[in-house]
Scaffold this active site. Structure first.
Site, PDB file in Angstrom:
ATOM      1  N   ALA A   1      -1.116   1.139  12.421  1.00  0.00           N
ATOM      2  CA  ALA A   1      -0.023  -0.785  12.359  1.00  0.00           C
ATOM      3  C   ALA A   1      -0.898  -1.668  10.857  1.00  0.00           C
ATOM      4  O   ALA A   1       0.202  -1.898  11.169  1.00  0.00           O
ATOM      5  CB  ALA A   1      -1.839  -1.443  13.234  1.00  0.00           C
ATOM      6  N   TYR A   2      -2.062  -0.800  10.404  1.00  0.00           N
ATOM      7  CA  TYR A   2      -1.420  -1.358   8.821  1.00  0.00           C
ATOM      8  C   TYR A   2      -0.798  -0.795   8.360  1.00  0.00           C
ATOM      9  O   TYR A   2       0.258  -1.774   7.622  1.00  0.00           O
ATOM     10  CB  TYR A   2      -3.021  -0.825   8.689  1.00  0.00           C
ATOM     11  CG  TYR A   2      -3.411  -1.303   6.748  1.00  0.00           C
ATOM     12  CD1 TYR A   2      -2.939   0.106   6.282  1.00  0.00           C
ATOM     13  CD2 TYR A   2      -3.501  -2.018   5.962  1.00  0.00           C
ATOM     14  CE1 TYR A   2      -3.246  -0.105   4.328  1.00  0.00           C
ATOM     15  CE2 TYR A   2      -4.110  -2.248   5.188  1.00  0.00           C
ATOM     16  CZ  TYR A   2      -3.528  -1.066   4.002  1.00  0.00           C
ATOM     17  OH  TYR A   2      -3.629  -1.510   2.599  1.00  0.00           O
ATOM     18  N   SER A   3      -0.169   0.127   8.630  1.00  0.00           N
ATOM     19  CA  SER A   3       0.795   0.801   7.391  1.00  0.00           C
ATOM     20  C   SER A   3       2.457   0.322   7.625  1.00  0.00           C
ATOM     21  O   SER A   3       2.645  -0.065   6.703  1.00  0.00           O
ATOM     22  CB  SER A   3       1.128   2.441   8.080  1.00  0.00           C
ATOM     23  OG  SER A   3       1.974   3.500   7.353  1.00  0.00           O
TER      24      SER A   3
ATOM     25  N   ASP B   1       0.626  -0.969   0.122  1.00  0.00           N
ATOM     26  CA  ASP B   1       0.177  -0.164  -0.163  1.00  0.00           C
ATOM     27  C   ASP B   1       0.772   0.723   0.337  1.00  0.00           C
ATOM     28  O   ASP B   1       1.953   0.996   0.681  1.00  0.00           O
ATOM     29  CB  ASP B   1      -0.559   0.272   1.406  1.00  0.00           C
ATOM     30  CG  ASP B   1      -2.213   1.334   0.974  1.00  0.00           C
ATOM     31  OD1 ASP B   1      -2.879   0.273   1.617  1.00  0.00           O
ATOM     32  OD2 ASP B   1      -1.854   2.249   0.782  1.00  0.00           O
TER      33      ASP B   1
ATOM     34  N   LYS C   1       2.038  -3.105   6.441  1.00  0.00           N
ATOM     35  CA  LYS C   1       2.512  -3.156   4.910  1.00  0.00           C
ATOM     36  C   LYS C   1       4.321  -2.827   4.666  1.00  0.00           C
ATOM     37  O   LYS C   1       4.387  -3.219   3.703  1.00  0.00           O
ATOM     38  CB  LYS C   1       2.001  -2.241   4.297  1.00  0.00           C
ATOM     39  CG  LYS C   1       0.351  -2.412   4.355  1.00  0.00           C
ATOM     40  CD  LYS C   1       0.023  -3.829   2.917  1.00  0.00           C
ATOM     41  CE  LYS C   1      -1.234  -4.115   2.939  1.00  0.00           C
ATOM     42  NZ  LYS C   1      -2.106  -5.698   1.198  1.00  0.00           N
TER      43      LYS C   1
END
Ligand SMILES: NC(=O)C1=CN([C@@H]2O[C@H](COP(=O)(O)OP(=O)(O)OC[C@H]3O[C@@H](n4cnc5c(N)ncnc54)[C@H](OP(=O)(O)O)[C@@H]3O)[C@@H](O)[C@H]2O)C=CC1
Ligand SMILES: Nc1nc2c(c(=O)[nH]1)N=C([C@H](O)[C@@H](O)CO)CN2
Length: 233
Positions: free
Chosen positions: A144-146, A132, A149
């Site tokens: 946390a997503y970033s 992403d 990724k």
């Protein structure tokens, strides 16, 4: 392409992954997808020429079961596309981080480590990680997503060094590709305004990027920015 080459796409029972799976079937590949649960609509409308393996990457056992299935069936891959992902905010912080660590990092890591025996030794293979745009810039609303990724992108670079020249390893880092059904008009207009091109391109641009990586013998260790100029604003 001589005998049918096999491509595995994780988390591809819907949206971007399913679109890419269907395009790759049309290109003549044998395509296997994973998901956690079969879809009810498949009873009446089975996925044509796509094999479905159930796999839940929330536990190490779940990841290992997929590896064991692939090994037991002596499936030899032309490509492995790590598409599975959770897009969670940080409200349930520790759980969100753990879940996204498992699906964005642990599963690709363990699957890639196993790939020595999962890939066809007679052809140059590809591993493609779907990341992403925010992995490199961070995201105040999806920390946390970033971060997970970004970890995926680090795995990609390391495996590119480790698996060359037999397997090319790359990342595709999209910004907005396709909205979710519940996205409000206000959310959509704000999201579109974040990139220079200002469009919701749809999943074909991810398929085009996958084809570029599959077809190009001289690309490994890279990250394709697929972001409509989001970095320009
Ligand atoms: N859509 C967009 O605009 C953008 C997408 N991306 C990335 O592109 C990829 C595809 O996006 P999109 O189609 O929207 O993704 P979705 O969120 O629609 O689908 C991702 C799939 O991942 C699977 N998955 C989630 N958690 C797990 C788990 N623990 N174990 C196994 N499978 C799991 C789900 O499978 P199941 O069927 O089992 O529920 C789900 O179908 C993702 O990696 C995403 O991060 C990046 C930027 C923008
Ligand atoms: N696993 C997912 N990751 C992401 C999704 C999604 O639906 N599932 N969606 C986005 C957004 O499109 C974002 O890029 C802009 O709103 C990001 N990642």
């Amino acid at each position: 392409m001589n005998e049918q080459q096999t491509i595995l796409i994780t988390g591809a029972a819907q949206r971007v992954g399913l679109y890419c799976a269907q395009r790759l079937v049309a290109d003549g590949f044998r395509v296997i997808i994973t998901c956690r649960q079969s879809r009810a609509q498949w009873q009446d409308e089975p996925l044509e020429n796509i094999e479905v393996l159930l796999a839940d990457f929330s536990t190490e056992d779940g990841i290992q079961q997929l590896i064991d299935t692939l090994a037991r069936r002596q499936i030899r891959l032309r490509a492995l596309i790590h598409n599975a992902s959770e897009w969670m905010n940080d409200d349930n912080a520790a759980d969100a981080f753990q879940q996204m660590f498992m699906v964005h990092m642990q599963a690709p890591y363990l699957l890639n480590l196993a790939c020595a025996e999962l890939f066809d030794p007679d052809v140059t293979g590809d591993i493609i990680h779907i990341s992403d745009h925010v992995a490199q810039r961070g995201s105040a609303k999806h920390i946390a997503y970033s971060a997970t990724k970004a970890g995926l992108e680090g795995l990609s670079r390391s495996f590119a060094a480790r698996l060359a020249p037999r397997i090319k390893v790359n990342t595709i880092a999209p910004a907005l590709i396709m909205f979710n059904e519940g996205d409000s008009p206000d959310y959509r207009s704000k999201a579109l305004a974040k990139s220079a091109l200002g469009i919701e391109p749809g999943p074909d641009v991810v398929y085009q990027s996958i084809r570029y990586l599959l077809d190009n013998p001289y690309v490994t260790g890279t990250c394709l920015d697929l972001n409509g100029g989001r970095n320009l604003k």
